[in-house]
Design a protein around this motif. Structure first.
Motif: not given
Length: 198
Positions: A103-125
């Motif tokens: 109880a009162k624990g936490s999960f911290t996952l990792t995503s990344g900038i590419l969801s908001d600022d895409p780059i070439l070759l980065g459609a998957n991430p």
């Protein structure tokens, strides 16, 4: 506090482990290294992993692969790399882990900038990171026993120069900023947040 860090041997994982260690009990995990090995693409492996760790207070996931490559030649098999590893793997750490977390624990996952600022070759991430961010926001309103969940969305980090050519014009993020974001997620009070480190 008993903290599990999945992906502890990686570039970011090593620094996060150092930052969270303090007086806490740290359990490091990885596919081939760490105190306990776990294959996040396998629900059976994750179940066995949690049975080994027992109940815990926080899980930090700094792991998951994605596919970098041109959209023109990308196949669904290529796209599945990110879905099966970074999305499904991290989501399963939560779906299964919710039955082991205190109880009162936490999960911290990792995503990344590419969801908001895409780059070439980065459609998957880009797609993968967006999925993780949305999952965190939705899961936060359903997790029971005051369990929190957040995602860390960082830009390219200063300790990963091999990625710099893929991020033209991006200013690398300092590792101190990145590790502080994970620290904030674990020891703060936020939930359902995408903590951006750009």
């Amino acid at each position: 506090m008993k903290i599990i860090i999945v992906g502890a041997s990686g570039t970011i994982g090593k620094k996060v482990t150092e930052a969270l260690r303090g007086e806490n009990e740290i359990i490091t995990a990885g596919s081939k290294s760490g105190d306990i090995q776990v294959d996040i693409s396998s629900t059976e492996s994750i179940e066995a992993f949690y049975k080994q760790t027992g109940h815990f207070d926080a899980l930090v996931s700094v792991t998951g692969n994605a596919y970098f490559g041109p959209l023109k030649t990308m196949t669904i098999k290529d796209f599945d790399i990110g879905l099966q590893s970074k999305v499904r793997g991290q989501v399963n750490l939560v779906l299964i882990g919710q039955h082991y977390i205190n109880a009162k624990g936490s999960f911290t996952l990792t995503s990344g900038i590419l969801s908001d600022d895409p780059i070439l070759l980065g459609a998957n991430p880009s797609a993968v990171n967006g999925a993780i961010n949305s999952f965190v926001k939705a899961a936060a309103i359903e997790l029971e026993n005051n369990v929190r969940i957040n995602a860390i969305s960082a830009g390219v980090v200063e300790d990963a120069p091999g990625y710099f050519p893929y991020f033209p014009g991006h200013i690398p993020v300092t590792m101190d900023k990145v590790t502080n974001a994970y620290y904030k997620s674990v020891f703060g009070a936020l939930t359902g947040q995408v903590i951006q480190v750009w």
